[in-house]
Design a protein around this motif. Structure first.
Motif, PDB file in Angstrom:
ATOM      1  N   THR A   2      -9.007   3.142 -21.513  1.00 34.69           N
ATOM      2  CA  THR A   2      -8.655   1.623 -21.422  1.00 34.69           C
ATOM      3  C   THR A   2      -9.845   0.956 -20.903  1.00 34.69           C
ATOM      4  O   THR A   2     -11.009   1.502 -20.624  1.00 34.69           O
ATOM      5  N   ASP A   3      -9.611  -0.508 -20.776  1.00 41.78           N
ATOM      6  CA  ASP A   3     -10.645  -1.326 -20.348  1.00 41.78           C
ATOM      7  C   ASP A   3     -10.912  -1.332 -18.941  1.00 41.78           C
ATOM      8  O   ASP A   3     -10.290  -0.523 -18.132  1.00 41.78           O
ATOM      9  N   ASN A   5     -11.183  -1.480 -14.994  1.00 42.60           N
ATOM     10  CA  ASN A   5     -10.265  -2.239 -13.830  1.00 42.60           C
ATOM     11  C   ASN A   5     -11.039  -3.001 -13.150  1.00 42.60           C
ATOM     12  O   ASN A   5     -12.037  -2.443 -12.342  1.00 42.60           O
ATOM     13  N   ALA A   7      -9.925  -4.951 -10.634  1.00 43.23           N
ATOM     14  CA  ALA A   7      -8.795  -5.448  -9.675  1.00 43.23           C
ATOM     15  C   ALA A   7      -9.479  -6.046  -8.475  1.00 43.23           C
ATOM     16  O   ALA A   7      -9.197  -7.057  -8.082  1.00 43.23           O
ATOM     17  N   ASN A   8     -10.610  -5.428  -7.981  1.00 44.82           N
ATOM     18  CA  ASN A   8     -11.227  -5.907  -6.669  1.00 44.82           C
ATOM     19  C   ASN A   8     -12.706  -6.172  -6.997  1.00 44.82           C
ATOM     20  O   ASN A   8     -13.280  -6.138  -5.872  1.00 44.82           O
ATOM     21  N   ILE A  12     -15.956  -6.356  -4.190  1.00 43.97           N
ATOM     22  CA  ILE A  12     -17.072  -5.277  -4.337  1.00 43.97           C
ATOM     23  C   ILE A  12     -18.392  -6.129  -4.510  1.00 43.97           C
ATOM     24  O   ILE A  12     -19.289  -5.842  -3.739  1.00 43.97           O
ATOM     25  N   ASN A  28     -18.132   3.163   5.054  1.00 41.49           N
ATOM     26  CA  ASN A  28     -16.928   3.008   4.440  1.00 41.49           C
ATOM     27  C   ASN A  28     -15.926   2.302   5.216  1.00 41.49           C
ATOM     28  O   ASN A  28     -15.373   1.548   4.638  1.00 41.49           O
ATOM     29  N   LYS A  31     -16.547  -1.391   5.134  1.00 42.29           N
ATOM     30  CA  LYS A  31     -16.116  -2.005   4.049  1.00 42.29           C
ATOM     31  C   LYS A  31     -14.741  -2.210   3.800  1.00 42.29           C
ATOM     32  O   LYS A  31     -13.986  -3.053   3.482  1.00 42.29           O
ATOM     33  N   ILE A  32     -14.077  -0.921   4.487  1.00 41.98           N
ATOM     34  CA  ILE A  32     -12.455  -1.067   3.978  1.00 41.98           C
ATOM     35  C   ILE A  32     -11.798  -2.321   4.895  1.00 41.98           C
ATOM     36  O   ILE A  32     -11.076  -3.231   4.591  1.00 41.98           O
ATOM     37  N   ILE A  43      -4.520   0.166  10.369  1.00 40.54           N
ATOM     38  CA  ILE A  43      -5.819   1.092  10.143  1.00 40.54           C
ATOM     39  C   ILE A  43      -6.346   1.438  11.464  1.00 40.54           C
ATOM     40  O   ILE A  43      -6.552   2.791  11.698  1.00 40.54           O
TER      41      ILE A  43
ATOM     42  N   ILE B  37      -2.756   2.474   4.403  1.00 35.38           N
ATOM     43  CA  ILE B  37      -2.722   1.146   3.755  1.00 35.38           C
ATOM     44  C   ILE B  37      -1.527   0.803   3.164  1.00 35.38           C
ATOM     45  O   ILE B  37      -0.992   1.663   2.466  1.00 35.38           O
ATOM     46  N   THR B  42      -6.102   1.239  -5.203  1.00 32.39           N
ATOM     47  CA  THR B  42      -7.411   0.970  -5.794  1.00 32.39           C
ATOM     48  C   THR B  42      -8.288   0.157  -5.568  1.00 32.39           C
ATOM     49  O   THR B  42      -9.605   0.484  -5.538  1.00 32.39           O
ATOM     50  N   PRO B  43      -8.073  -0.943  -4.718  1.00 32.26           N
ATOM     51  CA  PRO B  43      -8.959  -1.729  -4.247  1.00 32.26           C
ATOM     52  C   PRO B  43      -9.967  -0.950  -2.981  1.00 32.26           C
ATOM     53  O   PRO B  43     -11.304  -1.146  -2.991  1.00 32.26           O
ATOM     54  N   ILE B  44      -9.297  -0.165  -2.480  1.00 32.90           N
ATOM     55  CA  ILE B  44     -10.012   0.805  -1.570  1.00 32.90           C
ATOM     56  C   ILE B  44     -11.023   1.590  -2.275  1.00 32.90           C
ATOM     57  O   ILE B  44     -12.291   1.903  -2.001  1.00 32.90           O
ATOM     58  N   ASP B  46     -12.241   1.146  -5.109  1.00 35.29           N
ATOM     59  CA  ASP B  46     -13.351   0.369  -5.848  1.00 35.29           C
ATOM     60  C   ASP B  46     -14.441   0.286  -4.728  1.00 35.29           C
ATOM     61  O   ASP B  46     -15.673   0.319  -5.290  1.00 35.29           O
ATOM     62  N   VAL B  47     -14.088  -0.243  -3.599  1.00 34.58           N
ATOM     63  CA  VAL B  47     -14.746  -0.517  -2.322  1.00 34.58           C
ATOM     64  C   VAL B  47     -15.620   0.928  -2.040  1.00 34.58           C
ATOM     65  O   VAL B  47     -17.146   0.723  -1.848  1.00 34.58           O
ATOM     66  N   LEU B  48     -15.090   1.888  -1.995  1.00 34.08           N
ATOM     67  CA  LEU B  48     -15.810   3.167  -1.567  1.00 34.08           C
ATOM     68  C   LEU B  48     -16.708   3.644  -2.813  1.00 34.08           C
ATOM     69  O   LEU B  48     -17.709   4.265  -2.348  1.00 34.08           O
ATOM     70  N   GLY B  50     -17.575   2.462  -5.762  1.00 34.31           N
ATOM     71  CA  GLY B  50     -17.818   1.473  -6.988  1.00 34.31           C
ATOM     72  C   GLY B  50     -16.520   1.360  -7.955  1.00 34.31           C
ATOM     73  O   GLY B  50     -15.468   2.174  -7.713  1.00 34.31           O
ATOM     74  N   GLU B  51     -16.601   0.705  -8.984  1.00 32.09           N
ATOM     75  CA  GLU B  51     -15.261   0.303  -9.587  1.00 32.09           C
ATOM     76  C   GLU B  51     -14.860   1.515 -10.252  1.00 32.09           C
ATOM     77  O   GLU B  51     -15.365   2.222 -11.045  1.00 32.09           O
ATOM     78  N   VAL B  52     -13.637   1.691 -10.001  1.00 34.08           N
ATOM     79  CA  VAL B  52     -13.041   3.063 -10.730  1.00 34.08           C
ATOM     80  C   VAL B  52     -12.100   2.387 -11.700  1.00 34.08           C
ATOM     81  O   VAL B  52     -11.984   1.294 -12.083  1.00 34.08           O
ATOM     82  N   ARG B  53     -11.513   3.293 -12.567  1.00 31.09           N
ATOM     83  CA  ARG B  53     -10.850   2.763 -13.575  1.00 31.09           C
ATOM     84  C   ARG B  53      -9.487   3.454 -13.841  1.00 31.09           C
ATOM     85  O   ARG B  53      -9.018   4.561 -13.240  1.00 31.09           O
ATOM     86  N   LEU B  54      -8.512   2.973 -14.810  1.00 34.62           N
ATOM     87  CA  LEU B  54      -7.492   3.357 -14.688  1.00 34.62           C
ATOM     88  C   LEU B  54      -7.153   3.950 -16.298  1.00 34.62           C
ATOM     89  O   LEU B  54      -7.350   3.336 -17.176  1.00 34.62           O
ATOM     90  N   PHE B  88      -9.643   6.943 -11.910  1.00 34.93           N
ATOM     91  CA  PHE B  88     -10.680   8.054 -12.009  1.00 34.93           C
ATOM     92  C   PHE B  88     -12.026   7.248 -11.906  1.00 34.93           C
ATOM     93  O   PHE B  88     -12.254   5.914 -11.909  1.00 34.93           O
ATOM     94  N   THR B 120      -3.904  -2.289 -13.084  1.00 35.13           N
ATOM     95  CA  THR B 120      -3.047  -1.705 -11.951  1.00 35.13           C
ATOM     96  C   THR B 120      -1.948  -2.534 -11.515  1.00 35.13           C
ATOM     97  O   THR B 120      -2.038  -3.978 -11.675  1.00 35.13           O
ATOM     98  N   ARG B 123      -2.849  -5.190  -8.920  1.00 36.62           N
ATOM     99  CA  ARG B 123      -3.693  -6.448  -9.345  1.00 36.62           C
ATOM    100  C   ARG B 123      -2.736  -7.390 -10.345  1.00 36.62           C
ATOM    101  O   ARG B 123      -2.768  -8.689 -10.139  1.00 36.62           O
TER     102      ARG B 123
END
Lengths: 186, 186
Positions: A2-3, A5, A7-8, A12, A28, A31-32, A43, B37, B42-44, B46-48, B50-54, B88, B120, B123
């Motif tokens: 897929t493209d 994501n 989202a955030n 970032i 971490n 950042k959260i 949290i 949370i 996913t946003p978490i 991403d921050v931890l 780097g950009e994750v993907r779906l 992932f 996601t 998003r």
């Protein structure tokens, strides 16, 4: 596949920018805490065990130009001003300020705000308020005298501000601040 | 300066403590945050990381059976969008995400965006400006199913969190996140 994501992505990028500009590396947990659009109180509570909220000040005032802009109301409109500190035992964890336009609260919410001992997240939950959060800014700032006294340090502070939106209007503007040495080991 | 002090009650802390005790496990800080949370993870991630993907494993409409209908508060047989994906990073699966979305409660725009399978659910809701209440229904530890074992290449027990996004008083998305107990230990 897929493209990407994204989202955030903005958050970032923002965190990366603040780290780079200030030559810092955030933990971490920091950042959260700076980027989540969920409840920070929840949290902290899960990480530290029972935490406590102390209301430093709670009053109503007429919005000056700067405050009116933050919550998008006309100058002079009455807003609720709250200043709290969350702490674990005697250790202050996070200082928070909120501005809430009275015209956007119903009587039940106003009543809970005046009681001053209820976290805002819990007020939203109790009154089944559907909302969304928009994080506006994430930054490092120098502490003023009040923050120095509250946290017992003159080190730099990590801060963010965000709005909680309900019925397409800003219900609350919130700023959260903590010393840069907090949450580095958990 | 008036100060009022209140301990904050948090059911999540109790849920996590119970989970640790019942299964004799010690959860990491990151695991606790991911479980507590009250929104998308996913946003978490991403921050931890780097950009994750779906990656969409499966997405289709089906008629709700009684169990799902009860969970969502809809009539049995009502059409739902079933979404089954993996978040992932660098080919490593991080979290398996299962979502149930009642078709009648989403606009055509949201449904079309979901069907594209690129974004996601969190998003999509955010971008569409939906105001919601987000509630964690359950956190638990489950045995790995054959599908999970194949996806994560492990027979570890799996941590799960189920949460609902409520809009206009009705569940619009019910999501279950699942990942191996050995993940997010750092």
């Amino acid at each position: 596949m897929t493209d990407k994501n994204e989202a955030n992505k903005a958050l970032i990028d923002k965190i990366n920018e603040v780290e780079k500009e200030n030559n810092k590396t955030f933990s971490n947990t920091q950042k959260i805490l700076l980027t989540t659009d969920g409840s920070i109180t929840a949290i902290l509570d899960v990480l530290y065990g029972k935490i406590t909220l102390t209301t430093i000040d709670q009053h109503f005032e007429n919005a000056d130009e700067a405050h009116a802009k933050l919550v998008n109301v006309p100058i002079g409109e009455q807003i609720n001003f709250r200043e709290v500190i969350m702490h674990k035992d005697d250790k202050p964890l996070i200082y928070a300020i909120s501005h809430i336009p009275l015209s956007r609260c119903n009587d039940d919410i106003c009543s809970d705000l005046i009681r001053a001992d209820i976290p805002i997240g819990r007020i939203l939950k109790t009154h089944d308020i559907e909302s969304r959060r928009e994080i506006r800014n994430i930054y490092i700032e120098e502490p003023d005298d009040k923050l120095k006294e509250l946290f017992g340090t003159d080190e730099e502070m990590l801060a963010r501000d965000y709005v909680i939106i309900n019925c397409d209007e800003i219900l609350m503007w919130i700023k959260e601040v903590f010393p840069i040495s907090h949450f580095t080991e958990i | 300066m008036s100060a009022k002090c209140t301990a904050i009650k948090n059911e999540l802390r109790e849920m996590i403590a119970r989970l640790e005790q019942e299964h004799n496990i010690k959860l990491s800080t990151t695991q606790k945050i991911l479980l507590s949370i009250n929104g998308p993870v996913t946003p978490i991630l991403d921050v931890l990381y780097g950009e994750v993907r779906l990656f969409m494993l499966d997405q289709h409409f089906e008629n709700a059976d009684k169990d799902i209908a009860d969970l969502l508060g809809i009539d049995e047989g009502e059409e739902i969008l079933y979404r089954n994906s993996i978040v992932f990073k660098h080919s490593k699966p991080l979290i398996y995400v299962l979502s149930y979305i009642p078709k009648s409660r989403c606009s055509d725009r949201v449904i079309n965006k979901l069907l594209e399978g690129k974004t996601t659910t969190g998003r999509i809701m955010n971008e569409s400006g939906h105001e919601t209440i987000r509630i964690i229904n359950d956190i638990s530890l489950m045995k790995a199913t054959p599908i999970l074992t194949e996806l994560f290449k492990t027979t570890d027990d799996m941590l799960t969190r189920e949460y609902s996004m409520i809009h206009k008083g009705e569940i619009v998305i019910l999501t279950k996140d699942i990942y191996p107990l050995s993940y997010f230990k750092e």
